[in-house]
Design a protein around this motif. Structure first.
Motif, PDB file in Angstrom:
ATOM      1  N   MET A   1       0.851  -1.209   0.000  1.00 43.28           N
ATOM      2  CA  MET A   1       0.000   0.000   0.000  1.00 43.28           C
ATOM      3  C   MET A   1       0.875   1.244   0.000  1.00 43.28           C
ATOM      4  SD  MET A   1      -2.666   1.245   2.958  1.00 43.28           S
ATOM      5  CE  MET A   1      -3.303   2.903   2.948  1.00 43.28           C
ATOM      6  N   SER A   2       0.629   2.149  -0.909  1.00 42.51           N
ATOM      7  CA  SER A   2       1.418   3.372  -0.999  1.00 42.51           C
ATOM      8  C   SER A   2       0.909   4.413  -0.033  1.00 42.51           C
ATOM      9  CB  SER A   2       1.356   3.920  -2.432  1.00 42.51           C
ATOM     10  OG  SER A   2       1.922   5.199  -2.485  1.00 42.51           O
ATOM     11  N   GLY A   3       1.842   5.221   0.492  1.00 46.91           N
ATOM     12  CA  GLY A   3       1.453   6.302   1.385  1.00 46.91           C
ATOM     13  C   GLY A   3       1.132   7.584   0.648  1.00 46.91           C
ATOM     14  N   GLU A   4       1.136   7.558  -0.700  1.00 46.23           N
ATOM     15  CA  GLU A   4       0.897   8.763  -1.471  1.00 46.23           C
ATOM     16  C   GLU A   4      -0.470   9.345  -1.131  1.00 46.23           C
ATOM     17  OE1 GLU A   4       0.933  10.297  -6.117  1.00 46.23           O
ATOM     18  OE2 GLU A   4       1.360   8.200  -5.633  1.00 46.23           O
ATOM     19  N   GLY A   5      -0.498  10.634  -0.847  1.00 47.88           N
ATOM     20  CA  GLY A   5      -1.755  11.300  -0.539  1.00 47.88           C
ATOM     21  C   GLY A   5      -2.062  11.376   0.941  1.00 47.88           C
ATOM     22  N   THR A   6      -1.322  10.647   1.753  1.00 50.92           N
ATOM     23  CA  THR A   6      -1.557  10.717   3.190  1.00 50.92           C
ATOM     24  C   THR A   6      -0.558  11.669   3.822  1.00 50.92           C
ATOM     25  OG1 THR A   6      -0.091   8.857   3.665  1.00 50.92           O
ATOM     26  CG2 THR A   6      -2.393   8.339   3.213  1.00 50.92           C
ATOM     27  N   ARG A   7      -0.967  12.302   4.913  1.00 48.25           N
ATOM     28  CA  ARG A   7      -0.053  13.224   5.578  1.00 48.25           C
ATOM     29  C   ARG A   7       0.925  12.453   6.456  1.00 48.25           C
ATOM     30  NH1 ARG A   7      -3.425  16.458  10.251  1.00 48.25           N
ATOM     31  NH2 ARG A   7      -4.376  14.680  11.287  1.00 48.25           N
ATOM     32  N   GLY A   8       1.984  13.123   6.839  1.00 46.55           N
ATOM     33  CA  GLY A   8       3.004  12.474   7.638  1.00 46.55           C
ATOM     34  C   GLY A   8       2.550  12.261   9.073  1.00 46.55           C
ATOM     35  N   ALA A   9       3.227  11.330   9.741  1.00 45.20           N
ATOM     36  CA  ALA A   9       2.901  11.019  11.133  1.00 45.20           C
ATOM     37  C   ALA A   9       4.178  10.986  11.951  1.00 45.20           C
ATOM     38  CB  ALA A   9       2.181   9.680  11.231  1.00 45.20           C
ATOM     39  N   VAL A  10       4.087  11.504  13.178  1.00 48.46           N
ATOM     40  CA  VAL A  10       5.185  11.399  14.133  1.00 48.46           C
ATOM     41  C   VAL A  10       4.714  10.490  15.256  1.00 48.46           C
ATOM     42  CG1 VAL A  10       6.915  12.635  15.458  1.00 48.46           C
ATOM     43  CG2 VAL A  10       5.737  13.800  13.589  1.00 48.46           C
ATOM     44  N   LEU A  11       5.438   9.410  15.454  1.00 45.24           N
ATOM     45  CA  LEU A  11       5.097   8.399  16.453  1.00 45.24           C
ATOM     46  C   LEU A  11       6.054   8.573  17.622  1.00 45.24           C
ATOM     47  CD1 LEU A  11       4.968   5.416  13.916  1.00 45.24           C
ATOM     48  CD2 LEU A  11       3.207   7.171  14.326  1.00 45.24           C
ATOM     49  N   PHE A  12       5.523   8.700  18.810  1.00 42.46           N
ATOM     50  CA  PHE A  12       6.356   8.994  19.973  1.00 42.46           C
ATOM     51  C   PHE A  12       6.302   7.865  21.000  1.00 42.46           C
ATOM     52  CE2 PHE A  12       5.631  13.338  18.489  1.00 42.46           C
ATOM     53  CZ  PHE A  12       6.855  13.946  18.719  1.00 42.46           C
ATOM     54  N   ASP A  13       7.472   7.397  21.415  1.00 40.36           N
ATOM     55  CA  ASP A  13       7.570   6.696  22.678  1.00 40.36           C
ATOM     56  C   ASP A  13       7.253   7.721  23.763  1.00 40.36           C
ATOM     57  OD1 ASP A  13       8.499   4.592  24.590  1.00 40.36           O
ATOM     58  OD2 ASP A  13      10.074   6.068  24.952  1.00 40.36           O
ATOM     59  N   VAL A  14       6.919   7.254  24.972  1.00 42.41           N
ATOM     60  CA  VAL A  14       6.536   8.200  26.025  1.00 42.41           C
ATOM     61  C   VAL A  14       7.491   8.132  27.222  1.00 42.41           C
ATOM     62  CG1 VAL A  14       4.649   9.030  27.469  1.00 42.41           C
ATOM     63  CG2 VAL A  14       4.141   7.928  25.279  1.00 42.41           C
ATOM     64  N   ASP A  15       7.666   6.945  27.812  1.00 42.38           N
ATOM     65  CA  ASP A  15       8.586   6.781  28.944  1.00 42.38           C
ATOM     66  C   ASP A  15       9.999   7.176  28.546  1.00 42.38           C
ATOM     67  OD1 ASP A  15       7.479   5.695  31.463  1.00 42.38           O
ATOM     68  OD2 ASP A  15       6.795   4.027  30.230  1.00 42.38           O
ATOM     69  N   GLY A  16      10.547   8.182  29.192  1.00 43.85           N
ATOM     70  CA  GLY A  16      11.926   8.586  28.934  1.00 43.85           C
ATOM     71  C   GLY A  16      12.101   9.454  27.708  1.00 43.85           C
ATOM     72  N   THR A  17      11.068   9.517  26.866  1.00 49.41           N
ATOM     73  CA  THR A  17      11.112  10.343  25.660  1.00 49.41           C
ATOM     74  C   THR A  17      10.355  11.639  25.863  1.00 49.41           C
ATOM     75  OG1 THR A  17      11.321   8.405  24.217  1.00 49.41           O
ATOM     76  CG2 THR A  17      10.511  10.435  23.204  1.00 49.41           C
ATOM     77  N   LEU A  18       9.163  11.542  26.433  1.00 46.95           N
ATOM     78  CA  LEU A  18       8.332  12.715  26.702  1.00 46.95           C
ATOM     79  C   LEU A  18       8.141  12.964  28.195  1.00 46.95           C
ATOM     80  CD1 LEU A  18       5.547  12.082  24.024  1.00 46.95           C
ATOM     81  CD2 LEU A  18       7.459  13.688  23.846  1.00 46.95           C
ATOM     82  N   VAL A  19       8.187  11.898  28.984  1.00 42.58           N
ATOM     83  CA  VAL A  19       7.987  11.999  30.430  1.00 42.58           C
ATOM     84  C   VAL A  19       9.210  11.416  31.129  1.00 42.58           C
ATOM     85  CG1 VAL A  19       6.456  11.435  32.359  1.00 42.58           C
ATOM     86  CG2 VAL A  19       5.500  11.789  30.080  1.00 42.58           C
ATOM     87  N   ASP A  20       9.642  12.066  32.215  1.00 40.08           N
ATOM     88  CA  ASP A  20      10.902  11.727  32.889  1.00 40.08           C
ATOM     89  C   ASP A  20      10.704  10.554  33.859  1.00 40.08           C
ATOM     90  OD1 ASP A  20      13.528  11.863  33.622  1.00 40.08           O
ATOM     91  OD2 ASP A  20      13.337  13.711  34.793  1.00 40.08           O
ATOM     92  N   THR A  21      10.596   9.343  33.303  1.00 42.31           N
ATOM     93  CA  THR A  21      10.230   8.177  34.110  1.00 42.31           C
ATOM     94  C   THR A  21      11.271   7.060  34.132  1.00 42.31           C
ATOM     95  OG1 THR A  21       9.108   7.209  32.205  1.00 42.31           O
ATOM     96  CG2 THR A  21       7.752   8.525  33.695  1.00 42.31           C
ATOM     97  N   THR A  22      12.301   7.163  33.322  1.00 44.60           N
ATOM     98  CA  THR A  22      13.214   6.031  33.155  1.00 44.60           C
ATOM     99  C   THR A  22      13.790   5.544  34.480  1.00 44.60           C
ATOM    100  OG1 THR A  22      13.804   6.702  30.919  1.00 44.60           O
ATOM    101  CG2 THR A  22      15.336   5.242  32.061  1.00 44.60           C
ATOM    102  N   TYR A  23      14.258   6.465  35.296  1.00 42.40           N
ATOM    103  CA  TYR A  23      14.903   6.044  36.536  1.00 42.40           C
ATOM    104  C   TYR A  23      13.887   5.674  37.611  1.00 42.40           C
ATOM    105  CZ  TYR A  23      19.075   7.495  34.155  1.00 42.40           C
ATOM    106  OH  TYR A  23      20.088   7.598  33.233  1.00 42.40           O
ATOM    107  N   LEU A  24      12.666   6.182  37.511  1.00 45.61           N
ATOM    108  CA  LEU A  24      11.597   5.719  38.398  1.00 45.61           C
ATOM    109  C   LEU A  24      11.303   4.247  38.118  1.00 45.61           C
ATOM    110  CD1 LEU A  24       9.113   8.737  38.203  1.00 45.61           C
ATOM    111  CD2 LEU A  24      10.896   8.311  39.909  1.00 45.61           C
ATOM    112  N   HIS A  25      11.253   3.883  36.856  1.00 49.87           N
ATOM    113  CA  HIS A  25      11.060   2.476  36.491  1.00 49.87           C
ATOM    114  C   HIS A  25      12.229   1.619  36.983  1.00 49.87           C
ATOM    115  CE1 HIS A  25       7.392   2.297  34.190  1.00 49.87           C
ATOM    116  NE2 HIS A  25       7.755   3.333  33.438  1.00 49.87           N
TER     117      HIS A  25
END
Length: 229
Positions: A1-25
Protein backbone atom coordinates in the motif's frame (compact mmCIF):
# COMPACT_ATOMS: atom_id res chain seq x y z
CA UNK A 1 0.00 0.00 0.00
CA UNK A 2 1.42 3.37 -1.00
CA UNK A 3 1.45 6.30 1.38
CA UNK A 4 0.90 8.76 -1.47
CA UNK A 5 -1.76 11.30 -0.54
CA UNK A 6 -1.56 10.72 3.19
CA UNK A 7 -0.05 13.22 5.58
CA UNK A 8 3.00 12.47 7.64
CA UNK A 9 2.90 11.02 11.13
CA UNK A 10 5.19 11.40 14.13
CA UNK A 11 5.10 8.40 16.45
CA UNK A 12 6.36 8.99 19.97
CA UNK A 13 7.57 6.70 22.68
CA UNK A 14 6.54 8.20 26.02
CA UNK A 15 8.59 6.78 28.94
CA UNK A 16 11.93 8.59 28.93
CA UNK A 17 11.11 10.34 25.66
CA UNK A 18 8.33 12.71 26.70
CA UNK A 19 7.99 12.00 30.43
CA UNK A 20 10.90 11.73 32.89
CA UNK A 21 10.23 8.18 34.11
CA UNK A 22 13.21 6.03 33.16
CA UNK A 23 14.90 6.04 36.54
CA UNK A 24 11.60 5.72 38.40
CA UNK A 25 11.06 2.48 36.49
CA UNK A 26 14.61 1.40 37.28
CA UNK A 27 14.09 1.85 41.02
CA UNK A 28 10.64 0.22 40.94
CA UNK A 29 11.98 -2.85 39.12
CA UNK A 30 14.98 -3.04 41.46
CA UNK A 31 12.70 -3.10 44.49
CA UNK A 32 10.22 -5.50 42.85
CA UNK A 33 13.00 -7.95 42.07
CA UNK A 34 14.39 -7.66 45.60
CA UNK A 35 10.95 -8.56 46.92
CA UNK A 36 11.14 -11.67 44.72
CA UNK A 37 14.53 -12.53 46.23
CA UNK A 38 16.51 -11.40 43.19
CA UNK A 39 19.35 -8.90 43.46
CA UNK A 40 19.84 -7.31 40.06
CA UNK A 41 22.10 -4.24 39.74
CA UNK A 42 20.31 -1.05 38.74
CA UNK A 43 22.81 -0.58 35.92
CA UNK A 44 21.49 -3.76 34.27
CA UNK A 45 17.86 -2.90 34.93
CA UNK A 46 18.29 0.57 33.42
CA UNK A 47 19.45 -0.90 30.13
CA UNK A 48 16.27 -2.97 29.81
CA UNK A 49 13.88 -0.06 30.38
CA UNK A 50 11.85 0.50 27.23
CA UNK A 51 11.11 -3.18 26.72
CA UNK A 52 7.74 -4.57 27.66
CA UNK A 53 7.72 -6.15 31.12
CA UNK A 54 7.58 -9.68 29.70
CA UNK A 55 10.71 -9.17 27.61
CA UNK A 56 12.43 -7.20 30.37
CA UNK A 57 11.95 -10.07 32.84
CA UNK A 58 13.08 -12.63 30.28
CA UNK A 59 16.33 -10.70 29.87
CA UNK A 60 16.89 -10.13 33.59
CA UNK A 61 15.71 -13.48 34.96
CA UNK A 62 16.40 -15.76 31.99
CA UNK A 63 14.15 -17.53 29.53
CA UNK A 64 13.65 -20.38 32.03
CA UNK A 65 12.27 -18.03 34.72
CA UNK A 66 9.47 -19.20 36.97
CA UNK A 67 6.23 -17.76 35.51
CA UNK A 68 4.77 -17.18 38.99
CA UNK A 69 7.89 -15.34 40.12
CA UNK A 70 7.82 -13.19 36.98
CA UNK A 71 4.14 -12.39 37.43
CA UNK A 72 4.70 -11.43 41.08
CA UNK A 73 7.63 -9.18 40.14
CA UNK A 74 5.60 -7.51 37.41
CA UNK A 75 2.69 -6.87 39.79
CA UNK A 76 5.06 -5.48 42.41
CA UNK A 77 6.66 -3.16 39.87
CA UNK A 78 3.25 -1.87 38.85
CA UNK A 79 2.31 -1.12 42.46
CA UNK A 80 5.64 0.53 43.25
CA UNK A 81 5.65 2.64 40.09
CA UNK A 82 2.02 3.68 40.60
CA UNK A 83 3.09 5.51 43.77
CA UNK A 84 4.81 8.06 41.50
CA UNK A 85 1.89 8.67 39.12
CA UNK A 86 0.63 11.84 40.76
CA UNK A 87 4.15 13.31 40.60
CA UNK A 88 5.17 12.37 37.05
CA UNK A 89 6.78 15.26 35.19
CA UNK A 90 7.07 15.87 31.46
CA UNK A 91 10.51 16.52 30.06
CA UNK A 92 11.30 20.08 29.06
CA UNK A 93 9.66 20.96 25.77
CA UNK A 94 7.66 17.71 25.49
CA UNK A 95 4.17 19.22 25.30
CA UNK A 96 5.37 22.04 23.04
CA UNK A 97 6.99 19.48 20.73
CA UNK A 98 3.73 17.53 20.38
CA UNK A 99 1.81 20.72 19.64
CA UNK A 100 4.41 21.91 17.13
CA UNK A 101 4.16 18.60 15.27
CA UNK A 102 0.36 18.76 15.23
CA UNK A 103 0.55 22.40 14.15
CA UNK A 104 2.55 21.41 11.08
CA UNK A 105 -0.23 19.07 10.02
CA UNK A 106 1.42 15.84 11.12
CA UNK A 107 -0.56 13.12 12.84
CA UNK A 108 0.77 12.57 16.38
CA UNK A 109 0.49 9.07 17.86
CA UNK A 110 1.87 7.84 21.18
CA UNK A 111 3.28 4.30 21.15
CA UNK A 112 4.34 3.03 24.56
CA UNK A 113 5.42 -0.35 25.92
CA UNK A 114 3.71 0.66 29.15
CA UNK A 115 0.41 -0.78 30.28
CA UNK A 116 -2.66 1.20 29.39
CA UNK A 117 -3.17 2.65 32.86
CA UNK A 118 0.49 3.70 33.04
CA UNK A 119 0.17 5.41 29.67
CA UNK A 120 -2.91 7.28 30.91
CA UNK A 121 -0.94 8.55 33.92
CA UNK A 122 1.78 9.84 31.62
CA UNK A 123 -0.76 11.50 29.33
CA UNK A 124 -2.17 13.35 32.33
CA UNK A 125 1.33 14.54 33.20
CA UNK A 126 1.95 15.69 29.63
CA UNK A 127 -1.36 17.57 29.45
CA UNK A 128 -1.14 17.78 25.67
CA UNK A 129 -3.97 15.54 24.48
CA UNK A 130 -5.14 18.36 22.22
CA UNK A 131 -2.14 17.54 20.00
CA UNK A 132 -2.47 13.74 20.13
CA UNK A 133 -4.54 11.90 17.53
CA UNK A 134 -4.25 8.43 19.07
CA UNK A 135 -2.25 6.25 21.45
CA UNK A 136 -1.36 2.59 21.63
CA UNK A 137 0.15 0.59 24.50
CA UNK A 138 1.35 -2.91 25.30
CA UNK A 139 -2.30 -3.78 26.05
CA UNK A 140 -3.03 -3.52 22.33
CA UNK A 141 -0.40 -5.85 20.90
CA UNK A 142 0.83 -9.42 21.21
CA UNK A 143 4.49 -8.45 21.68
CA UNK A 144 6.04 -5.23 22.97
CA UNK A 145 9.30 -3.54 21.99
CA UNK A 146 11.75 -4.52 20.62
CA UNK A 147 9.13 -6.42 18.56
CA UNK A 148 7.69 -4.18 15.82
CA UNK A 149 4.05 -4.65 16.85
CA UNK A 150 3.65 -1.31 18.67
CA UNK A 151 5.17 0.66 15.82
CA UNK A 152 2.87 -1.10 13.34
CA UNK A 153 -0.11 -0.43 15.61
CA UNK A 154 0.85 3.24 15.74
CA UNK A 155 1.01 3.35 11.94
CA UNK A 156 -2.47 1.86 11.75
CA UNK A 157 -3.78 4.45 14.21
CA UNK A 158 -2.13 7.19 12.15
CA UNK A 159 -3.59 5.83 8.93
CA UNK A 160 -0.26 6.09 7.17
CA UNK A 161 2.64 4.02 5.91
CA UNK A 162 6.26 3.58 7.09
CA UNK A 163 7.64 5.87 4.38
CA UNK A 164 5.52 8.76 5.71
CA UNK A 165 6.27 8.32 9.40
CA UNK A 166 9.10 8.99 11.83
CA UNK A 167 9.41 7.55 15.34
CA UNK A 168 10.97 9.40 18.28
CA UNK A 169 12.35 7.27 21.13
CA UNK A 170 15.04 7.10 23.79
CA UNK A 171 16.18 3.46 23.81
CA UNK A 172 17.85 0.93 21.55
CA UNK A 173 14.61 -1.09 21.89
CA UNK A 174 12.72 1.74 20.18
CA UNK A 175 15.27 1.77 17.38
CA UNK A 176 15.09 -2.03 16.98
CA UNK A 177 11.29 -2.01 16.84
CA UNK A 178 11.36 0.76 14.24
CA UNK A 179 13.94 -1.05 12.14
CA UNK A 180 11.74 -4.14 12.03
CA UNK A 181 8.72 -2.04 11.08
CA UNK A 182 10.59 -0.06 8.42
CA UNK A 183 10.18 3.31 10.17
CA UNK A 184 13.14 5.67 10.72
CA UNK A 185 13.85 6.50 14.36
CA UNK A 186 15.12 9.72 15.91
CA UNK A 187 16.80 9.21 19.27
CA UNK A 188 16.77 11.40 22.37
CA UNK A 189 19.23 11.18 25.25
CA UNK A 190 16.66 11.81 27.99
CA UNK A 191 16.43 8.09 28.82
CA UNK A 192 20.05 7.92 29.86
CA UNK A 193 21.62 6.10 26.91
CA UNK A 194 24.50 7.62 24.98
CA UNK A 195 24.44 9.17 21.55
CA UNK A 196 26.82 6.47 20.30
CA UNK A 197 24.59 3.65 21.56
CA UNK A 198 21.55 5.05 19.79
CA UNK A 199 23.42 5.74 16.56
CA UNK A 200 25.02 2.30 16.56
CA UNK A 201 21.57 0.76 17.06
CA UNK A 202 20.42 2.57 13.92
CA UNK A 203 18.93 5.90 15.01
CA UNK A 204 19.00 8.34 12.10
CA UNK A 205 19.56 11.43 14.25
CA UNK A 206 19.99 12.00 18.00
CA UNK A 207 18.95 14.99 20.10
CA UNK A 208 19.44 15.91 23.75
CA UNK A 209 15.73 15.71 24.49
CA UNK A 210 12.33 17.05 23.39
CA UNK A 211 13.37 20.70 23.76
CA UNK A 212 16.44 20.17 21.57
CA UNK A 213 14.41 18.37 18.90
CA UNK A 214 11.82 21.16 19.00
CA UNK A 215 14.56 23.76 18.49
CA UNK A 216 15.79 21.89 15.41
CA UNK A 217 12.41 20.61 14.20
CA UNK A 218 12.48 22.03 10.70
CA UNK A 219 16.10 20.98 10.17
CA UNK A 220 15.52 17.42 11.42
CA UNK A 221 14.23 14.41 9.51
CA UNK A 222 10.78 15.42 10.74
CA UNK A 223 11.03 18.58 8.69
CA UNK A 224 10.81 16.47 5.53
CA UNK A 225 7.51 14.85 6.47
CA UNK A 226 4.51 15.82 4.33
CA UNK A 227 2.08 18.10 6.13
CA UNK A 228 -1.68 18.17 6.00
CA UNK A 229 -4.70 20.26 6.64
Amino acid sequence: MSGEGTRGAVLFDVDGTLVDTTYLHTVAWWEALRQAGRRVPMSLIHRTIGMGSDQLLARLLGEDRDPEEAAAASAAHHTLYAAYWSRLAPLEGAADLLRACAGRGWTVVLASSARGDELEAMRRALDADDAVTAATSSDDVAASKPAPDLVRSALEHAGTTPDRAVFVGDTVWDVAACSRAGVPCLGVLSGGLTRQELLEAGAVEVYEGPADLLAHLDDSLLGRLPGGS
